[in-house]
Design an enzyme around this catalytic site. Structure first.
Site, PDB file in Angstrom:
ATOM      1  N   LYS B 112       0.837  -1.207   0.000  1.00 40.93           N
ATOM      2  CA  LYS B 112       0.000   0.000   0.000  1.00 40.93           C
ATOM      3  C   LYS B 112       0.869   1.253   0.000  1.00 40.93           C
ATOM      4  O   LYS B 112       1.892   1.320   0.698  1.00 40.93           O
ATOM      5  CB  LYS B 112      -0.898  -0.031   1.237  1.00 40.93           C
ATOM      6  CG  LYS B 112      -1.928   1.094   1.320  1.00 40.93           C
ATOM      7  CD  LYS B 112      -2.810   0.899   2.557  1.00 40.93           C
ATOM      8  CE  LYS B 112      -3.900   1.945   2.684  1.00 40.93           C
ATOM      9  NZ  LYS B 112      -4.746   1.712   3.885  1.00 40.93           N
ATOM     10  N   SER B 187      -9.519   1.723   3.219  1.00 39.26           N
ATOM     11  CA  SER B 187      -8.684   2.498   2.342  1.00 39.26           C
ATOM     12  C   SER B 187      -7.672   1.670   1.560  1.00 39.26           C
ATOM     13  O   SER B 187      -7.099   2.177   0.603  1.00 39.26           O
ATOM     14  CB  SER B 187      -7.917   3.544   3.158  1.00 39.26           C
ATOM     15  OG  SER B 187      -7.086   2.941   4.112  1.00 39.26           O
ATOM     16  N   SER B 211      -9.713  -0.777   7.233  1.00 37.24           N
ATOM     17  CA  SER B 211      -9.115  -0.471   5.927  1.00 37.24           C
ATOM     18  C   SER B 211      -8.467  -1.658   5.235  1.00 37.24           C
ATOM     19  O   SER B 211      -8.207  -1.594   4.029  1.00 37.24           O
ATOM     20  CB  SER B 211      -8.100   0.666   6.065  1.00 37.24           C
ATOM     21  OG  SER B 211      -8.757   1.908   6.131  1.00 37.24           O
TER      22      SER B 211
END
Lengths: 478, 478
Positions: B112, B187, B211
């Site tokens: 990420k 996210s 997330s």
């Protein structure tokens, strides 16, 4: 107890009972100070064991001094003559039976009215709790009782312990024993006043940002704020839990230490031989300041330590962080009550709580972050110095009710400026009487590493032992 | 690397290279899914050691799948072909030399884009950091590299990882591999999408309130949020530090567990034989809910555990506390940037940050207090049950950009409703694919005691092993 016995004790309230054990503070006592201004816990403990005085004598003496001086001081919320007499009798019986609970056995003490006492009204100095009688002792009170201490009453506090001035409470302002038109400082206003005035030899207060140290300094007694977490907080009404502490006040550091060991449940550790002291020079300027700082520094200089000037980077930011942390935490305690019974608060306290409610969450988070970062910096500073020293309060006791004076634009901020940074860091600090300025006491503050209470109190006692009485009183320039 | 070699690998991007190792998820893969949708890390590790595939083969395969699918998914912020090839070559040389770094050695992974990678752009999905190249790896990245993993690129994130929808970022919305008009959830939008689409067999995300778990659920992969503090956060851009975690995503729980051990630096512990599961029945009602809950419960029922309905008192209050804690902490991170460069934020993100700024300090304090009190209640509940189970998300993937839909008045609140309470408590939780509703994945969430990650992942794998593929797809009623 037979009435004539009570009367007899009362009559000798301000006389030497049974004999003077010598001055217990280098400061001149306030005018009209009572019996316990002249007798330390340490000395009284010896007298008790020699049979020259009884726990009942001491309790009656304390009750009589309280009755005599209360009109002037307004330092008690509740006196507990019956409870004190019963506890004194038990203490005497135990001593007679050979049960010795240690140096506080049979010693009269007073406890701030935010600390729960089973069966004895505990009001927080507020109208909300005017009739509240807890059914359990706070742990610190239980420890005092287990040590044989005789609780004679509950002392005045700034309402909900939320204020450093000590002059706003349901039962009115407490007055400074050195000058009744001056504030005691707060929030442990009554606990400082009754020790300074010789009503009891020692008391218990609470300190969130200076609430033991500030009134100790302004009233000329010794007050210890322990490391955060060192004394259990159960049964103690919260101001701001991440800052709150319970600490003792007494005429001497040695006496303070006796209470500290009982309150914390710890045994004495060696003083550790502090020799390197970092003096934090003043960065708050106003008319009284140079004399206050000089007085504190002269007291320190008398100790024969290696004193070196140091700077604490970000101390002002820590004082601001104190306000942010305290505001957020105190409103979390009071939000519901403010919603339902705001009119029962003292007007100024309610207004300050409304201000506290406006602090933002992200500001609180940043203040807590600053606390964590600053701990490392101070830990490093305390590796090079055994302890730090600075005045406790940059001013002497302001007039009762004053919120700004000549040269002091914000009395509350000034009172808290030098104590609150150490509260944010959770470090122990002690205020010791350093002298008089214009006839009002000045405190020297010693700050140590976490867990350093014994070191601080040993150094405080060394300073006291090393300083001739006459040196401490600074002549007034007026 | 010679160009023809690159081309060769690229050409077989969607074909079986070198051979299929069997389905790795009971869910039907999304249409057009890539090579790694059919090959587990575990199986690939065996193939690598048998010499039937090389680290370079796998890296090229991943790069080619990424190139092929990126126009549809928008799941990468940065692809690092050169870095991936160099790492794959080193991995191959080491294996050839007999140096075996364990099951991730030579395996392509994606990270990420809020996690620092030395020399590789890390943008937080924001315009503020569009050109930022860190000079150090985050600890979790260093651990991945030390384990021999080959990082092929940085995956899309909701801007600053601040949003559960995954559709607001400087580089645009990531699209759900099952239906490109739907959101991935966030996210960790890209990290879920690339695993679901078979671009890589595993990835790393971060989970503050869901997330990792939310996009794992909406994209049909396994995602683990570890206990708070279990994986170091240095080099990971903060959302809300008291909630932030780093966690793995993969097609199977067994693969997730391999990454979990590397990220946490822990070695495997026995699964502990979970047998008593507390099912938390839904208290969120809207049209999709019954099917989603049924699907999750049927998945759980297939595991042969003793399932008992339990209630978690105050779960809704914990979800509100999540919002308060996250808001205060996230604005503390962004306050300065909002003051100086608000216009560089995605408009919705900036507006949400302005809302976050308005949370009060005392509300934050109360939310943290609730967290502490609730921990005790949950600890008690987890003494009677080995783990708790509930759907991960009460809805299936909403349309891209949707903030309210029929029956869902607030998409963000719905997405976070069932994941954020465990974040507040700091507990580990895993989302496992439970089936499809209307062709969109549904996740079952398993929650365990602190430190219970291995237990959760073992149970997740048992459920997978016990569930026939055909049982999981719930027919659409439409």
């Amino acid at each position: 107890m037979p009435p004539e016995r009570h009367r007899r004790r009362t009559q000798r309230a301000s006389g030497p009972v049974p004999r003077a054990v010598g001055p217990v503070s280098r400061l001149p006592s306030p005018a009209g100070a009572g019996y316990f201004a002249r007798h330390t816990v340490t000395a009284l403990a010896a007298e008790l064991r020699a049979g020259r005085v009884s726990p009942q004598d001491l309790a009656e003496q304390a009750l009589a001094e309280a009755a005599r001086l209360e009109p002037e001081l307004n330092a008690f919320v509740t006196l507990d003559a019956a409870g004190a007499r019963a506890a004194a009798r038990r203490a005497a019986e135990e001593l007679a039976a050979g049960v010795d609970r240690g140096p506080l056995h049979g010693i009269p003490v007073a406890v701030k009215d935010v600390v729960d006492t089973a069966g004895l009204r505990t009001t927080m100095g507020s109208r909300h709790f005017a009739d509240r009688v807890p059914d359990r002792d706070a742990t610190c009170v239980r420890r005092l009782r287990t040590a044989g201490a005789v609780i004679i009453g509950k002392t005045a506090t700034h309402e909900f312990a939320y204020g450093p001035t000590g002059d706003r409470a349901a039962n009115g302002a407490t007055r400074n024993p050195y000058r009744p038109d001056r504030m005691t400082g707060g929030s442990s206003s009554g606990s400082a006043a009754v020790v300074a005035a010789g009503v009891v030899p020692a008391s218990v207060g609470t300190d969130t940002g200076g609430s033991v140290r500030i009134p100790a300094a302004l009233c000329g007694v010794v007050g210890l704020k322990p490391s955060h977490g060192a004394v259990p907080l159960d049964g103690v009404y919260p101001v701001a839990p991440s800052l709150d502490t319970v600490g003792p006040l007494a005429r001497t550091a040695a006496d303070c230490r006796l209470l500290w060991h009982v309150l914390s449940g710890r045994t004495a550790t060696g003083p550790g031989g502090a020799r390197r002291v970092g003096w934090i020079p003043p960065d708050v300027i106003h008319p009284a300041w140079p004399q206050v700082a000089d007085t504190a520094m002269r007291c320190l200089a008398g100790g024969g330590f290696a004193v070196e000037e140091v700077t604490v980077p970000g101390a002002a930011a820590l004082a601001r962080a104190y306000h942010t942390i305290q505001s957020s935490e105190v409103y979390a305690v009071h939000a519901d009550r403010m919603a339902t019974a705001a009119d029962l608060y003292d007007e100024e306290v309610a207004e300050r709580l409304r201000g506290a409610a406006r602090v933002r969450g992200w500001e609180y988070v940043r203040a807590r972050d600053l606390r964590e970062r600053s701990r490392d910096a101070i830990t490093a500073l305390l590796r090079g110095h055994d302890l730090l020293a600075l005045p406790t309060v940059p001013i002497t006791a302001p007039p009762l009710g004053a919120r700004r004076t000549d040269g002091v634009p914000d009395v509350r901020t000034a009172l808290l400026a030098l104590t609150s940074p150490w509260s944010v860091l959770g470090l122990p600090a002690v205020s010791v009487p350093a002298g008089l300025v214009d006839g009002l006491p000045v405190g020297l503050q010693l700050v140590g590493p976490a867990g350093g209470e014994d070191l601080l109190l040993a150094v405080a006692q060394e300073l006291y032992d090393a300083t001739p009485e006459t040196d401490l009183s600074v002549p007034s320039p007026h």
